[in-house]
Design an enzyme around this catalytic site. Structure first.
Site, PDB file in Angstrom:
ATOM      1  N   GLU A 119       0.819  -1.209   0.000  1.00 50.47           N
ATOM      2  CA  GLU A 119       0.000   0.000   0.000  1.00 50.47           C
ATOM      3  C   GLU A 119       0.851   1.256   0.000  1.00 50.47           C
ATOM      4  O   GLU A 119       1.931   1.288   0.607  1.00 50.47           O
ATOM      5  CB  GLU A 119      -0.906   0.004   1.243  1.00 50.47           C
ATOM      6  CG  GLU A 119      -1.871  -1.167   1.269  1.00 50.47           C
ATOM      7  CD  GLU A 119      -2.789  -1.170   2.487  1.00 50.47           C
ATOM      8  OE1 GLU A 119      -2.690  -0.242   3.324  1.00 50.47           O
ATOM      9  OE2 GLU A 119      -3.592  -2.097   2.601  1.00 50.47           O
ATOM     10  N   GLU A 186      -8.925   1.513  -4.100  1.00 50.01           N
ATOM     11  CA  GLU A 186      -9.970   1.065  -3.170  1.00 50.01           C
ATOM     12  C   GLU A 186     -10.806   2.251  -2.692  1.00 50.01           C
ATOM     13  O   GLU A 186     -10.269   3.271  -2.233  1.00 50.01           O
ATOM     14  CB  GLU A 186      -9.319   0.354  -1.967  1.00 50.01           C
ATOM     15  CG  GLU A 186     -10.349  -0.143  -0.967  1.00 50.01           C
ATOM     16  CD  GLU A 186      -9.820  -1.204  -0.008  1.00 50.01           C
ATOM     17  OE1 GLU A 186      -8.673  -1.663  -0.159  1.00 50.01           O
ATOM     18  OE2 GLU A 186     -10.598  -1.584   0.892  1.00 50.01           O
TER      19      GLU A 186
HETATM   20  O1  KIV Z   1      -6.148  -7.502   1.411  1.00 48.70           O
HETATM   21  C1  KIV Z   1      -6.990  -7.416   0.509  1.00 48.70           C
HETATM   22  O2  KIV Z   1      -7.908  -8.237   0.367  1.00 48.70           O
HETATM   23  C2  KIV Z   1      -6.894  -6.289  -0.419  1.00 48.70           C
HETATM   24  C3  KIV Z   1      -8.061  -6.025  -1.296  1.00 48.70           C
HETATM   25  C4  KIV Z   1      -9.139  -5.408  -0.495  1.00 48.70           C
HETATM   26  C5  KIV Z   1      -7.710  -5.232  -2.492  1.00 48.70           C
HETATM   27  O3  KIV Z   1      -5.923  -5.606  -0.425  1.00 48.70           O
END
Ligand code: KIV
Length: 272
Positions: A119, A186
């Site tokens: 991220e 997201e």
């Molecule tokens: O951890 C996860 O499932 C994610 C998705 C929500 C994209 O990063």
């Protein structure tokens, strides 16, 4: 839709150029990975959503790299066609590019992942470049980033504030320049996610980001009606939780009532 025996990194740009949507679902184990792979899912994501959905941590930040690896291994064992992406959990990449590379190598070497995701935008661009330079495909994640939920002030929809588009674009361009093969957006308002997708070369994957991205991802338990709670953007494509609860309660009642096991489910002394 082009038939592909195995999804490779170059297929994402081909799909974006052809207007073919990229499908992604989370998976955390061998059995569901096999089912989703056979259903034709392009990308399986072993997300750190493992924390809330499987391990009962109640959040993603608690997940460790050691917890991720057996799940990544199980998913890659159950997959023949899909491209498998594994999340770097909170605390396993932020410190330095060296830390990000070392953690990514573990997901590839011990887990068999085809790519890693983490991220952040400009603040982790050096980590993303180092991972790509180490020969590991990288997937970015922008917009609402669950690992930073406390810093973002909760699960807030992204892209509505003045200057939000420019900031998201700068982050996405930094990841694209670092060599990202996909970027997840997201909970970004739909017109902004569509505008970003049009402005970028790299294909985008939306979750709660409307129809204008190059593909879509959902947490499989949300998609299949398995979770106690699911976000409003997550359509239920089935009610697996209700079906599973009904199966478990029939089992309890038949065992208690002596109807199971019957003759058909028992071994006689001699073959008939
Ligand atoms: O951890 C996860 O499932 C994610 C998705 C929500 C994209 O990063």
């Amino acid at each position: 839709m082009t038939e592909r025996k195995k999804i490779r990194i170059h297929h994402f740009k081909e799909m974006k150029a052809a207007g073919e949507k990229i499908t992604m679902l989370t998976a955390y184990d061998f059995t569901t990975a096999k089912i989703f792979d056979a259903a034709g899912i392009d990308v399986l994501l072993v997300g750190d959503s493992l924390g809330d959905n499987v391990l009962g941590h109640g959040n993603t930040a608690a997940v460790t790299l050691d917890e991720m690896i057996p799940h990544v291994r199980a998913v890659t064992r159950g997959t023949e066609r899909a491209f498998v992406v594994a999340d770097l959990p909170f605390g396993s990449y932020e410190i330095s590019p060296e830390q990000a590379v070392a953690s990514s190598i573990r997901l590839v070497k011990e887990g068999g992942a085809h790519a890693v995701k983490f991220e952040g935008g400009r603040r982790v661009a050096a980590q993303a470049k180092a991972v790509v330079d180490a020969g590991i495909p990288f997937v970015g994640h922008l917009g609402f980033t669950p690992q930073s939920e406390n810093a973002l002030g909760g699960r807030r929809i992204q892209g509505r504030l003045e200057g939000a588009y420019d900031a998201l674009l700068a982050d996405a361009l930094a990841l694209q320049d670092a060599g990202a093969c996909l970027i997840v957006f997201e909970m970004v308002v739909a017109p902004i996610a569509a505008k970003l997708t049009a402005a970028l070369d790299v294909p985008t994957i939306g979750i709660g980001a409307g129809p204008g991205t190059s593909g879509q991802v959902l947490v499989w338990l949300d998609m299949a009606g398995m979770a106690d709670w699911s976000p409003s953007f997550a359509k239920h494509f089935g009610e697996v939780g209700t079906a599973l609860a009904a199966a478990a309660s029939s089992y309890v009642s038949e065992v208690k009532g002596g109807q199971f096991p019957d003759q058909a489910h028992s071994f006689p002394l001699a073959r008939e």
